[in-house]
Design a protein around this motif. Structure first.
Motif, short mmCIF file in Angstrom:
data_model
loop_
_atom_site.label_atom_id
_atom_site.label_comp_id
_atom_site.label_asym_id
_atom_site.label_seq_id
_atom_site.Cartn_x
_atom_site.Cartn_y
_atom_site.Cartn_z
N SER A 67 26.97 -13.62 -14.39
CA SER A 67 27.74 -12.46 -13.96
C SER A 67 27.36 -11.22 -14.76
O SER A 67 27.32 -10.11 -14.22
CB SER A 67 29.24 -12.74 -14.07
N ARG A 68 27.09 -11.39 -16.05
CA ARG A 68 26.72 -10.24 -16.88
C ARG A 68 25.28 -9.82 -16.67
O ARG A 68 24.92 -8.67 -16.95
CB ARG A 68 26.99 -10.58 -18.34
N HIS A 69 24.45 -10.72 -16.20
CA HIS A 69 23.07 -10.35 -15.91
C HIS A 69 23.02 -9.32 -14.78
O HIS A 69 22.18 -8.41 -14.78
CB HIS A 69 22.27 -11.59 -15.51
N TYR A 70 23.92 -9.44 -13.83
CA TYR A 70 23.93 -8.53 -12.68
C TYR A 70 24.92 -7.37 -12.88
O TYR A 70 25.17 -6.62 -11.96
CB TYR A 70 24.27 -9.31 -11.41
N ASN A 71 25.47 -7.27 -14.08
CA ASN A 71 26.37 -6.17 -14.42
C ASN A 71 25.69 -5.30 -15.48
O ASN A 71 25.57 -5.71 -16.63
CB ASN A 71 27.71 -6.71 -14.93
N ASN B 81 24.55 -27.10 -35.69
CA ASN B 81 25.45 -26.20 -36.41
C ASN B 81 25.28 -24.79 -35.84
O ASN B 81 24.25 -24.45 -35.27
CB ASN B 81 25.14 -26.21 -37.91
N LEU B 82 26.30 -23.97 -36.01
CA LEU B 82 26.27 -22.61 -35.48
C LEU B 82 25.55 -21.69 -36.46
O LEU B 82 25.92 -21.57 -37.62
CB LEU B 82 27.70 -22.11 -35.25
N LYS B 83 24.50 -21.01 -35.96
CA LYS B 83 23.82 -20.00 -36.77
C LYS B 83 24.41 -18.63 -36.52
O LYS B 83 24.48 -17.80 -37.43
CB LYS B 83 22.33 -20.00 -36.45
N GLY B 84 24.81 -18.36 -35.29
CA GLY B 84 25.38 -17.06 -34.94
C GLY B 84 25.50 -16.95 -33.43
O GLY B 84 25.57 -17.96 -32.73
N ASN B 85 25.52 -15.73 -32.94
CA ASN B 85 25.62 -15.48 -31.50
C ASN B 85 24.60 -14.43 -31.11
O ASN B 85 24.57 -13.33 -31.67
CB ASN B 85 27.03 -15.02 -31.13
N ALA B 86 23.75 -14.79 -30.15
CA ALA B 86 22.63 -13.93 -29.75
C ALA B 86 23.09 -12.91 -28.72
O ALA B 86 23.86 -13.23 -27.82
CB ALA B 86 21.50 -14.77 -29.18
N TYR B 87 22.60 -11.67 -28.85
CA TYR B 87 22.87 -10.65 -27.85
C TYR B 87 21.58 -10.28 -27.13
O TYR B 87 20.48 -10.47 -27.65
CB TYR B 87 23.55 -9.41 -28.44
N PHE B 88 21.73 -9.78 -25.91
CA PHE B 88 20.61 -9.64 -24.99
C PHE B 88 20.47 -8.20 -24.50
O PHE B 88 21.42 -7.42 -24.53
CB PHE B 88 20.82 -10.54 -23.76
N VAL B 89 19.28 -7.90 -24.02
CA VAL B 89 19.01 -6.73 -23.21
C VAL B 89 18.34 -7.25 -21.95
O VAL B 89 17.29 -7.90 -22.03
CB VAL B 89 18.10 -5.71 -23.92
N ASP B 90 18.96 -7.00 -20.80
CA ASP B 90 18.55 -7.63 -19.55
C ASP B 90 18.66 -9.14 -19.73
O ASP B 90 19.75 -9.65 -19.90
CB ASP B 90 17.14 -7.18 -19.15
N ASP B 91 17.54 -9.87 -19.73
CA ASP B 91 17.64 -11.32 -19.87
C ASP B 91 16.94 -11.84 -21.12
O ASP B 91 16.78 -13.05 -21.28
CB ASP B 91 17.05 -12.01 -18.63
N ASP C 15 25.40 -3.69 -25.01
CA ASP C 15 26.86 -3.54 -25.03
C ASP C 15 27.51 -4.89 -24.71
O ASP C 15 27.87 -5.18 -23.57
CB ASP C 15 27.30 -2.49 -24.02
N VAL C 16 27.65 -5.74 -25.73
CA VAL C 16 28.28 -7.05 -25.52
C VAL C 16 29.80 -6.94 -25.41
O VAL C 16 30.46 -7.88 -24.96
CB VAL C 16 27.91 -8.01 -26.68
N PHE C 17 30.36 -5.80 -25.79
CA PHE C 17 31.81 -5.64 -25.78
C PHE C 17 32.35 -5.26 -24.40
O PHE C 17 33.55 -5.31 -24.17
CB PHE C 17 32.22 -4.56 -26.79
N GLY C 18 31.48 -4.84 -23.51
CA GLY C 18 31.93 -4.45 -22.19
C GLY C 18 32.56 -3.08 -22.13
O GLY C 18 33.36 -2.80 -21.23
N PHE C 19 32.22 -2.20 -23.09
CA PHE C 19 32.76 -0.83 -23.04
C PHE C 19 32.35 -0.13 -21.75
O PHE C 19 33.08 0.70 -21.22
CB PHE C 19 32.25 -0.02 -24.24
N GLY C 20 31.16 -0.45 -21.26
CA GLY C 20 30.67 0.19 -20.05
C GLY C 20 31.56 -0.01 -18.85
O GLY C 20 31.64 0.85 -17.96
N ASN C 21 32.26 -1.15 -18.80
CA ASN C 21 33.17 -1.40 -17.68
C ASN C 21 34.30 -0.38 -17.63
O ASN C 21 34.86 -0.11 -16.56
CB ASN C 21 33.76 -2.81 -17.80
N ARG C 22 34.64 0.21 -18.78
CA ARG C 22 35.70 1.23 -18.82
C ARG C 22 35.22 2.59 -18.32
O ARG C 22 36.03 3.48 -18.10
CB ARG C 22 36.25 1.34 -20.25
N TYR C 23 33.90 2.74 -18.18
CA TYR C 23 33.34 3.99 -17.66
C TYR C 23 32.92 3.85 -16.20
O TYR C 23 32.25 4.72 -15.67
CB TYR C 23 32.14 4.41 -18.51
N ARG C 24 33.31 2.77 -15.59
CA ARG C 24 32.89 2.51 -14.21
C ARG C 24 33.37 3.61 -13.26
O ARG C 24 32.67 3.97 -12.31
CB ARG C 24 33.43 1.14 -13.77
#
Length: 364
Positions: free
Chosen positions: A181-185, A204-214, A317-326
């Motif tokens: 869903s976020r890939h197409y948003n 074990n958890l190393k962290g959380n990866a963030y993306f640009v496009d895919d 923008d992993v936080f989804g701030f952009g959705n507030r500017y829709r």
């Protein structure tokens, strides 16, 4: 007599309309995939890993001492590798019960994750609520080692991320449908757990990866992931923070976000109210409750500066701030949000409240 035959004919006619089960495969003729892995072989191919739980016969025949079977196959694409694997299988390869999907970090950085997962959406082979995560390093031990605590294949991975079974906000459980869903948003990017091999446990958890496009472009540490959980209101009461020589348990949080424009750039203000519980404190230099609250506020605010700097540098923008500017951006400009997010002004303020300090109240 004629009426009797008509009655019999009336009962037989509906039976002719019933469909038979000509395409049903019995459970004994299926190999149920519990976990699926995709790793990169080279620039032209990928490797598929699958793991099946093995049923145990009451007579102890057939499965030996193992409760799982794993297999792998190479191909030009994931679909090609799966097709080659089906040709080797003695039974039908059933992906409908897959609990977890693993993708190698190298593949996510070099080729992206959506190209190798297109078949998931097009053919609907996998359940959309399967856990999705990245793996750093060799994927073979993950599929060859038995689960250390005895769960069936696939169940161990799901329990690792469940909040009721040891999960913490740092683990950031992500389902397959959320990634797509976020890939197409264009207004929000994915944040996906990044796991590494563990000697005692499966991973074990190393962290959380963030993306640009895919494509993966960076990762947040487990401590930095708490900021993401606080801003997105996804935090669960299992987080322990150390500030000023005291350990506190963050129990609840509520984020209020105000967005606007300043000089043609996004202007974002975040207020997070946190309630905490005191776990322990230094007896050598005890602090007041108010001082501990101030230390926690400084700690989280300072950490948030680094988190925003990391993600803004990549336009992720992993936080989804952009959705507030829709509503203030025309749809044709949604693709520009990554560049706008890089220039955004983001201010975060934390107000913490210590609700439970136990016997420490007697000393103040």
């Amino acid at each position: 007599m004629r009426r009797r035959w008509l009655a019999v004919l009336g009962m037989l006619l509906p039976l002719a309309l019933l469909q038979g089960c000509w395409d049903i495969r019995d459970i004994d003729n299926r190999m149920l995939v519990a976990a699926l892995g995709i790793s990169m072989v080279d620039e032209k191919g990928v490797k598929i890993w699958v793991r099946f739980p093995l049923p145990h016969s009451q007579l102890g025949i057939g499965s030996g001492n193992k409760d799982f079977l794993s297999a792998s196959e190479r191909g030009k694409t994931a679909s090609d590798a799966l097709d080659r694997l089906r040709a080797r299988m003695p039974k039908y390869l059933d992906l409908s019960q897959t609990r977890a999907v693993f993708v190698e970090r190298r593949l996510a950085e070099a080729k992206g994750i959506y190209g190798c997962l297109d078949f998931v959406v097009r053919d609907r082979m996998l359940p959309i609520n399967a856990i999705f995560t990245l793996i750093e390093g060799d994927m073979e031990p993950l599929f060859q080692r038995p689960n250390p605590s005895g769960e069936l294949s696939g169940v161990y991975t799901r329990l690792f991320f469940e909040r009721y079974a040891g999960g913490t906000p740092q683990k950031n459980k992500v389902a397959l449908w959320e990634v797509f869903s976020r890939h197409y948003n264009h207004l929000q990017e994915s944040l996906v757990p990044l796991l590494v091999k563990d000697e005692s446990f499966q991973f074990n958890l190393k962290g959380n990866a963030y993306f640009v496009d895919d494509k993966m472009v960076g990762w947040l540490t487990p401590e930095e992931t708490l900021i993401y959980e606080l801003v997105t209101n996804r935090m669960t009461p299992f987080e322990i923070e150390t500030a000023g020589g005291a350990n506190v348990k963050v129990e609840t949080s509520k984020a209020q976000i105000r967005t606007g424009w300043a000089g043609g750039k996004p202007d974002i203000h975040i207020l997070i109210r946190v309630t905490m519980k005191l776990m322990d404190t230094s007896h050598a230099s005890p602090l007041s409750s108010r001082r501990i609250e101030e230390e926690v506020n400084k700690l989280l605010e300072a950490r948030s500066i680094g988190v925003f700097a990391k993600t803004q540098a990549k336009g992720s923008d992993v936080f989804g701030f952009g959705n507030r500017y829709r509503s203030s951006l025309p749809p044709g400009r949604y693709g520009e949000w990554a560049a706008l997010y890089e220039q955004a002004s983001i201010a975060l303020k934390v107000e913490s409240n210590m609700r439970n300090v136990g016997l420490k109240l007697l000393q103040e």
